[in-house]
Scaffold this motif. Structure first.
Motif, PDB file in Angstrom:
ATOM      1  N   PHE A 152     -14.184  97.586  24.436  1.00 26.20           N
ATOM      2  CA  PHE A 152     -14.612  97.984  23.099  1.00 26.20           C
ATOM      3  C   PHE A 152     -16.130  98.056  23.006  1.00 26.20           C
ATOM      4  CE2 PHE A 152     -16.437  96.745  19.087  1.00 26.20           C
ATOM      5  CZ  PHE A 152     -15.989  97.766  18.274  1.00 26.20           C
ATOM      6  N   VAL A 153     -16.813  97.022  23.494  1.00 31.63           N
ATOM      7  CA  VAL A 153     -18.272  97.018  23.428  1.00 31.63           C
ATOM      8  C   VAL A 153     -18.835  98.225  24.183  1.00 31.63           C
ATOM      9  CG1 VAL A 153     -20.351  95.766  24.114  1.00 31.63           C
ATOM     10  CG2 VAL A 153     -18.449  94.527  23.092  1.00 31.63           C
ATOM     11  N   THR A 154     -18.253  98.531  25.333  1.00 28.37           N
ATOM     12  CA  THR A 154     -18.690  99.704  26.103  1.00 28.37           C
ATOM     13  C   THR A 154     -18.565 100.978  25.275  1.00 28.37           C
ATOM     14  OG1 THR A 154     -17.997  98.673  28.181  1.00 28.37           O
ATOM     15  CG2 THR A 154     -18.300 101.057  28.189  1.00 28.37           C
ATOM     16  N   MET A 155     -17.410 101.165  24.648  1.00 24.22           N
ATOM     17  CA  MET A 155     -17.176 102.382  23.880  1.00 24.22           C
ATOM     18  C   MET A 155     -18.051 102.444  22.626  1.00 24.22           C
ATOM     19  SD  MET A 155     -15.269 104.320  25.505  1.00 24.22           S
ATOM     20  CE  MET A 155     -14.232 104.277  26.958  1.00 24.22           C
ATOM     21  N   MET A 156     -18.268 101.308  21.999  1.00 26.28           N
ATOM     22  CA  MET A 156     -19.132 101.299  20.818  1.00 26.28           C
ATOM     23  C   MET A 156     -20.567 101.628  21.210  1.00 26.28           C
ATOM     24  SD  MET A 156     -18.875 100.914  17.546  1.00 26.28           S
ATOM     25  CE  MET A 156     -20.164 101.137  16.315  1.00 26.28           C
ATOM     26  N   VAL A 189      -0.194 100.592  14.895  1.00 25.49           N
ATOM     27  CA  VAL A 189       0.241 101.986  14.770  1.00 25.49           C
ATOM     28  C   VAL A 189      -0.337 102.608  13.501  1.00 25.49           C
ATOM     29  CG1 VAL A 189       2.243 103.480  14.439  1.00 25.49           C
ATOM     30  CG2 VAL A 189       2.331 101.624  16.116  1.00 25.49           C
ATOM     31  N   LYS A 190      -0.332 101.851  12.418  1.00 21.10           N
ATOM     32  CA  LYS A 190      -0.859 102.362  11.148  1.00 21.10           C
ATOM     33  C   LYS A 190      -2.337 102.718  11.273  1.00 21.10           C
ATOM     34  CE  LYS A 190      -1.129 101.102   6.241  1.00 21.10           C
ATOM     35  NZ  LYS A 190      -0.786 100.055   5.253  1.00 21.10           N
ATOM     36  N   ALA A 191      -3.116 101.831  11.881  1.00 20.65           N
ATOM     37  CA  ALA A 191      -4.544 102.095  12.062  1.00 20.65           C
ATOM     38  C   ALA A 191      -4.753 103.338  12.920  1.00 20.65           C
ATOM     39  CB  ALA A 191      -5.227 100.883  12.694  1.00 20.65           C
ATOM     40  N   PHE A 192      -3.975 103.454  13.980  1.00 19.13           N
ATOM     41  CA  PHE A 192      -4.118 104.584  14.903  1.00 19.13           C
ATOM     42  C   PHE A 192      -3.778 105.900  14.215  1.00 19.13           C
ATOM     43  CE2 PHE A 192      -3.048 107.168  18.645  1.00 19.13           C
ATOM     44  CZ  PHE A 192      -4.127 106.862  19.465  1.00 19.13           C
ATOM     45  N   VAL A 193      -2.701 105.919  13.447  1.00 18.51           N
ATOM     46  CA  VAL A 193      -2.246 107.157  12.805  1.00 18.51           C
ATOM     47  C   VAL A 193      -3.196 107.579  11.686  1.00 18.51           C
ATOM     48  CG1 VAL A 193      -0.412 108.176  11.415  1.00 18.51           C
ATOM     49  CG2 VAL A 193       0.168 106.820  13.430  1.00 18.51           C
ATOM     50  N   VAL A 194      -3.591 106.634  10.839  1.00 20.49           N
ATOM     51  CA  VAL A 194      -4.476 106.979   9.726  1.00 20.49           C
ATOM     52  C   VAL A 194      -5.799 107.532  10.247  1.00 20.49           C
ATOM     53  CG1 VAL A 194      -5.787 106.046   7.778  1.00 20.49           C
ATOM     54  CG2 VAL A 194      -3.413 105.346   8.133  1.00 20.49           C
ATOM     55  N   ASN A 195      -6.309 106.936  11.318  1.00 15.29           N
ATOM     56  CA  ASN A 195      -7.579 107.410  11.863  1.00 15.29           C
ATOM     57  C   ASN A 195      -7.471 108.787  12.494  1.00 15.29           C
ATOM     58  OD1 ASN A 195     -10.165 105.554  11.967  1.00 15.29           O
ATOM     59  ND2 ASN A 195      -8.380 104.201  11.935  1.00 15.29           N
ATOM     60  N   VAL A 241     -13.320 103.530  20.751  1.00 15.31           N
ATOM     61  CA  VAL A 241     -13.213 102.357  19.881  1.00 15.31           C
ATOM     62  C   VAL A 241     -11.915 102.397  19.094  1.00 15.31           C
ATOM     63  CG1 VAL A 241     -15.704 101.973  19.734  1.00 15.31           C
ATOM     64  CG2 VAL A 241     -14.596 103.462  18.050  1.00 15.31           C
ATOM     65  N   GLY A 242     -11.430 103.614  18.797  1.00 16.97           N
ATOM     66  CA  GLY A 242     -10.126 103.716  18.133  1.00 16.97           C
ATOM     67  C   GLY A 242      -9.006 103.200  19.013  1.00 16.97           C
ATOM     68  N   LEU A 243      -9.068 103.547  20.307  1.00 21.14           N
ATOM     69  CA  LEU A 243      -8.076 103.034  21.251  1.00 21.14           C
ATOM     70  C   LEU A 243      -8.155 101.521  21.361  1.00 21.14           C
ATOM     71  CD1 LEU A 243      -6.027 103.258  23.601  1.00 21.14           C
ATOM     72  CD2 LEU A 243      -7.976 103.647  25.118  1.00 21.14           C
ATOM     73  N   CYS A 244      -9.366 100.990  21.492  1.00 25.15           N
ATOM     74  CA  CYS A 244      -9.520  99.531  21.610  1.00 25.15           C
ATOM     75  C   CYS A 244      -9.064  98.826  20.339  1.00 25.15           C
ATOM     76  CB  CYS A 244     -10.972  99.183  21.915  1.00 25.15           C
ATOM     77  SG  CYS A 244     -11.539  99.752  23.525  1.00 25.15           S
ATOM     78  N   SER A 245      -9.322  99.442  19.198  1.00 24.32           N
ATOM     79  CA  SER A 245      -8.839  98.869  17.938  1.00 24.32           C
ATOM     80  C   SER A 245      -7.319  98.773  17.945  1.00 24.32           C
ATOM     81  CB  SER A 245      -9.313  99.724  16.765  1.00 24.32           C
ATOM     82  OG  SER A 245      -8.793  99.243  15.543  1.00 24.32           O
ATOM     83  N   PHE A 246      -6.656  99.841  18.406  1.00 24.76           N
ATOM     84  CA  PHE A 246      -5.194  99.838  18.510  1.00 24.76           C
ATOM     85  C   PHE A 246      -4.713  98.723  19.441  1.00 24.76           C
ATOM     86  CE2 PHE A 246      -1.545 101.227  21.079  1.00 24.76           C
ATOM     87  CZ  PHE A 246      -0.575 101.363  20.100  1.00 24.76           C
ATOM     88  N   LEU A 247      -5.368  98.575  20.588  1.00 26.37           N
ATOM     89  CA  LEU A 247      -4.960  97.561  21.567  1.00 26.37           C
ATOM     90  C   LEU A 247      -5.186  96.146  21.044  1.00 26.37           C
ATOM     91  CD1 LEU A 247      -6.417  99.205  24.805  1.00 26.37           C
ATOM     92  CD2 LEU A 247      -4.023  99.139  24.091  1.00 26.37           C
TER      93      LEU A 247
END
Length: 651
Positions: A124-128, A169-175, A147-153
């Motif tokens: 996550f830190v890398t992607m941010m 799943v909700k966070a991933f779909v809404v984003n 960061v969206g992927l890391c948030s999902f994980l």
């Protein structure tokens, strides 16, 4: 300096790779992950010092690794950018992120998948870092999606818990809604500017122009039917706004963030308070010329921010879960930042982004300490009186709550006051009223939360509260000091000749080109009195009525508001509306397709085709009797038919 810039994101990436392929022990995973992010922070400090030593007009370093995409007229380099805006974001990500890594060593101790957890944190830190250091929109989008992927994980890290997997799943779909708009904005930018690079950069001896300097070229250009044309700048900036609305959890796409609290608490501090959710604000600041070119979009930005601040602020009033209060508070404070961008106060937005990242990380980690010390209790109705059992957590939490409420002289007061002062000076009076009310609500719900957690007596006797270990309390103390003094980075001019005023605004001037705003003492006085008064009111209402606070019972404020309180607790039923208007119909359609159309339609067509040919084959098979005389008869009949056909043709 180029090698230094590349090392900043590469070190956390190295930590990710080591934790994935090499490390298998919990302690090693935590130490390696934390150390590498800490070294990145030190390198960021060094890079910032070196940047500060350059002339103001030259404070922009771009370093290119290779030409990522080169086809036709498209040339997109894989490169990084380090300028004043990037530097403050990198310091926030690595500084606060490093403390959260250290805190996680204590908080996640004993988890069976802790090595994977630290791998995800490093990724996550890398992607941010890629997001905030990108020198073009496509590399920024790489970090944006990363960061969206890391948030999902990380939200779904405890995936065996249904609520966590559903929240991920909700966070991933809404984003995905915001991300789709972001992609369209990139296509529009390339279509009109022929480039995705922010600033001019040289690649293999060729100058790739930046699109931000070309924004004046599209002024007056429109698209759409003759009866309703839209300015190109408005179309592009509005698509970027939708992207920011998803990532930075603004109305109407904020519904994913409160549910994201199902993940580990350090994740909430890192991703959903200090860093990822600020990506939309950073993106708007980076592309500021496009937004400034469209007054229509600027108005939308301002009002979406104000509306979000009010909706989330009122929702935070009525929550019982300690983390959901902070989640709605985060949405509300992001509304302040977005509104500041809409009013043209981009430096003030970044100032509040930085201070909020510090004190909200402190509050989330403090809530994690409370949860850890009360044996995974998150319902504030089961808490009470914890200030004696958890003194370090209490005092540090109090500093964070005061900073969030805007109590002078803590950092939140200065950053929030700068936004309000700009609204006054620029004449945004309706927005000022909305944001001022939201700031009063903030003070009230933080007073309420402090009372429910730390005052009175413990309402649930089934646990023995205890203070957290040093791995958790030391980061709290450091963040508390930061929350107290971070306002110094951009103090207003309080008196004539005051030294070291508006340091952040002056530092960001080469990027944002903003002049420092004026301090409004009358507004500051009203804000201070209001924050102290509402904070005390929230504290006193719940301290006096502590006996009425119990699981299953009504909130003490319910007796003053009635059913309106239920509406606030449900966050104005926005999520319910989504469930009924969007999720429900889609699930109905999905169930029909899965249970009816697919087995009876698609499968029926495929199976029916097979059955048809089976029926034909069964009929033809009857001709194969095995008798020689039958074959001779068929042969004779065939010869006669062929000869007859040939004679008819000859005749």
């Amino acid at each position: 300096m180029n090698w230094l810039i590349w090392l900043i994101p590469l070190l956390p990436l190295l930590g990710f790779l080591l934790n994935v392929f090499v490390i298998r022990q919990e302690r090693q995973a935590g130490l390696v992950a934390s150390a590498l992010v800490g070294v990145s922070f030190l390198l960021a400090v060094l890079a910032t010092v070196m940047l500060g030593g350059m002339p103001e007009e030259e404070r922009r370093v771009q370093t290119i690794a290779w030409e990522w995409i080169g086809t036709g007229t498209m040339s997109i380099p894989f490169g990084l950018l380090f300028d004043p805006l990037t530097s403050v974001m990198v310091l926030l990500v690595t500084g606060v992120g490093g403390l959260i890594h250290v805190y996680s060593i204590g908080y996640m101790h004993g988890d069976p998948r802790v090595v994977r957890y630290f791998a995800y944190l490093n990724l996550f830190v890398t992607m941010m870092l890629m997001l905030v250091m990108a020198n073009n929109m496509l590399v920024l989008f790489l970090g944006w999606e990363g960061v969206g992927l890391c948030s999902f994980l990380l939200i779904g890290f405890w995936f065996e818990r249904k609520v966590a997997s559903a929240a991920a799943v909700k966070a991933f779909v809404v984003n995905r809604i915001g991300d789709a708009a972001f992609i369209l904005s990139m296509l529009a930018i390339f279509s009109h500017f022929g480039t995705l690079t922010f600033y001019d950069v040289e690649v293999d001896g060729q100058i790739i122009p930046g699109f931000l300097a070309q924004v004046p070229n599209i002024l007056g250009q429109t698209f759409g039917p003759e009866w309703q044309t839209i300015a190109v700048a408005t179309g592009i900036s509005f698509l970027l706004l939708i992207g920011a609305t998803g990532k930075s959890a603004q109305f109407p796409l904020f519904v994913w963030l409160p549910d994201a609290m199902a993940g580990p608490t350090p994740v909430s501090a890192l991703i959903h308070a200090a860093t990822m959710v600020t990506a939309g604000v950073y993106m708007m600041a980076r592309t500021e010329p496009i937004f400034v070119a469209s007054p229509a979009t600027q108005s939308w930005v301002a009002w979406i921010g104000v509306l979000t601040a009010l909706i989330a602020g009122t929702a935070a009033l009525a929550q019982w879960d300690i983390k959901r209060v902070l989640a709605y508070s985060t949405v509300s404070q992001l509304g302040f930042m977005v509104a500041a961008c809409g009013m043209g106060a981009y430096a003030a937005a970044i100032f509040h982004l930085l201070t909020h990242g510090i004190f909200k990380a402190l509050l989330f980690l403090g809530s994690g300490s409370v949860i850890h010390g009360t044996h995974d209790t998150q319902d504030m109705r089961k808490m009470g009186g914890l200030r004696t059992a958890m003194p370090t957590t209490y005092w540090t939490y109090l500093v964070g709550a005061g900073a969030l409420a805007g109590i002078v002289p803590l950092s939140g007061f200065w950053s929030k006051d700068e936004i309000l002062a700009h609204a006054v000076s620029a004449g945004y009076w309706p927005q000022l009223i909305g944001l001022f009310i939201a700031s009063l609500l903030t003070a009230f719900y933080m007073g309420r939360q402090v009372s429910l957690i730390f005052f009175g007596t413990q309402r649930d006797p089934h646990y023995h509260a205890h203070e957290s270990g040093r791995a958790m309390t030391v980061p709290l103390v450091i963040l508390a000091v930061g929350a107290a003094i971070a306002g110094l980075m951009n103090l207003p001019t309080l008196f004539s000749g005051m030294p070291a005023a508006h340091l952040l605004t002056d530092w960001l001037k080469p990027v944002l080109h903003e002049e420092a705003g004026k301090f409004n003492p009358l507004l500051a006085l009203f804000a201070t009195v209001g924050a102290v008064g509402m904070g005390y009111l929230g504290w006193s209402v719940y301290t006096r009525n502590a006996a009425k606070v119990k699981v299953g019972g009504q909130d003490p404020a319910y007796y003053y508001t009635g059913d309106i309180w239920d509406t606030l607790e449900a966050a104005w039923y926005v999520d319910t509306l989504y469930q009924r208007a969007v999720v429900g119909p889609f699930r109905t359609i999905g169930n029909f397709l899965a249970q009816v159309f697919d087995p009876q339609g698609i499968d029926g067509l495929v199976v029916g085709t097979g059955r048809f040919f089976g029926w034909v084959a069964t009929g033809v098979r009857q001709l194969q009797s095995g008798y020689v005389r039958m074959y001779a008869l068929v042969f004779t009949v065939g010869v006669v038919l062929v000869l007859s056909f040939m004679l008819m043709i000859a005749w």
